[in-house]
Scaffold this motif. Structure first.
Motif, short mmCIF file in Angstrom:
data_model
loop_
_atom_site.label_atom_id
_atom_site.label_comp_id
_atom_site.label_asym_id
_atom_site.label_seq_id
_atom_site.Cartn_x
_atom_site.Cartn_y
_atom_site.Cartn_z
N CYS A 1 -34.96 -31.21 5.47
CA CYS A 1 -35.68 -32.11 4.58
C CYS A 1 -36.50 -33.09 5.42
N SER A 2 -37.78 -33.20 5.13
CA SER A 2 -38.65 -34.08 5.91
C SER A 2 -38.43 -35.56 5.57
N LYS A 3 -37.75 -35.82 4.45
CA LYS A 3 -37.51 -37.21 4.03
C LYS A 3 -36.19 -37.75 4.57
N CYS A 4 -35.09 -37.00 4.34
CA CYS A 4 -33.77 -37.52 4.72
C CYS A 4 -33.13 -36.80 5.90
N GLY A 5 -33.64 -35.63 6.28
CA GLY A 5 -33.10 -34.91 7.43
C GLY A 5 -31.98 -33.94 7.11
N ASN A 6 -31.64 -33.78 5.84
CA ASN A 6 -30.59 -32.84 5.44
C ASN A 6 -31.04 -31.40 5.73
N VAL A 7 -30.13 -30.58 6.26
CA VAL A 7 -30.45 -29.19 6.59
C VAL A 7 -29.74 -28.27 5.60
N LYS A 8 -30.52 -27.42 4.94
CA LYS A 8 -29.96 -26.43 4.02
C LYS A 8 -29.34 -25.29 4.81
N GLU A 9 -28.26 -24.73 4.29
CA GLU A 9 -27.62 -23.59 4.94
C GLU A 9 -28.48 -22.33 4.81
N GLU A 10 -29.01 -22.11 3.62
CA GLU A 10 -29.77 -20.88 3.38
C GLU A 10 -31.01 -21.20 2.55
N LEU A 11 -32.13 -20.61 2.94
CA LEU A 11 -33.39 -20.76 2.22
C LEU A 11 -34.11 -19.42 2.25
N LYS A 12 -34.23 -18.80 1.10
CA LYS A 12 -34.87 -17.48 1.02
C LYS A 12 -36.38 -17.62 1.16
N LEU A 13 -37.01 -16.58 1.68
CA LEU A 13 -38.46 -16.58 1.85
C LEU A 13 -39.17 -16.61 0.50
N SER A 14 -38.51 -16.10 -0.53
CA SER A 14 -39.11 -16.09 -1.87
C SER A 14 -39.16 -17.49 -2.49
N GLU A 15 -38.33 -18.41 -2.01
CA GLU A 15 -38.36 -19.79 -2.49
C GLU A 15 -39.54 -20.51 -1.83
N ARG A 16 -40.59 -20.77 -2.60
CA ARG A 16 -41.80 -21.34 -2.04
C ARG A 16 -41.82 -22.87 -2.06
N SER A 17 -40.85 -23.49 -2.73
CA SER A 17 -40.76 -24.95 -2.69
C SER A 17 -39.38 -25.35 -2.17
#
Length: 161
Positions: free
Chosen positions: A115-131
């Motif tokens: 996250c560019s605002k708070c720095g939280n890192v997601k475990e998984e982010l699919k390429l199909s998720e565009r936002s």
């Protein structure tokens, strides 16, 4: 445009009898067109790298594995045909010549998942998720824009030291 012309010339070559006079003529036309495409690409990359090196004091990029992307993500020709490595070399030497900085961010840095605002890192982010939607602060932002902001912020941190 040039890709279609190349396709047409290559199809015509396939219909010619190998090693005959017309086959050699067609082969020469194809070689000439390949040379033209190469020169167009190189010209564009030189102009773009010159523009960026004149306008900015530092350029921060993510060190991407373009070969791996073209094979794994089915981008194929669009990734392999853009001359990314050549562009980076041009940009780097032009910035160095002007006394400016060129920084590379590690390809394993989770720029899209952070996250560019708070720095939280997601475990998984699919390429199909565009936002990108952050669970912590609730920000919803375009995935690529979020990654660009993260790369910019890391670049600023690197320039401080």
């Amino acid at each position: 445009m040039l890709e279609g012309e190349l396709k047409k010339l290559q199809k015509s070559l396939s219909r010619k009898v190998k090693f005959f006079k017309n086959w050699y003529k067609q082969k020469a036309k194809i070689s000439k067109l390949h040379e033209h495409i190469k020169n167009c690409r190189r010209d564009f990359l030189h102009k773009l790298s010159k523009k960026l090196s004149k306008e900015h004091n530092a350029v921060v990029i993510e060190d991407l594995n373009m070969k791996g992307m073209s094979q794994a993500l089915n981008f194929g020709k669009s990734v392999g045909d853009n001359g990314w490595g050549m562009f980076l070399r041009m940009l780097e030497y032009k910035l160095m010549f002007l006394g400016k900085q060129f920084l590379k961010i590690d390809k394993w840095f989770p720029s899209s998942k952070t996250c560019s605002k708070c720095g939280n890192v997601k475990e998984e982010l699919k390429l199909s998720e565009r936002s990108y939607k952050c669970e912590c602060c609730g920000i919803e932002i375009d995935r690529d824009y979020n990654a660009a902001l993260n790369i910019k912020n890391i670049g600023k941190e690197m320039l401080k030291y």
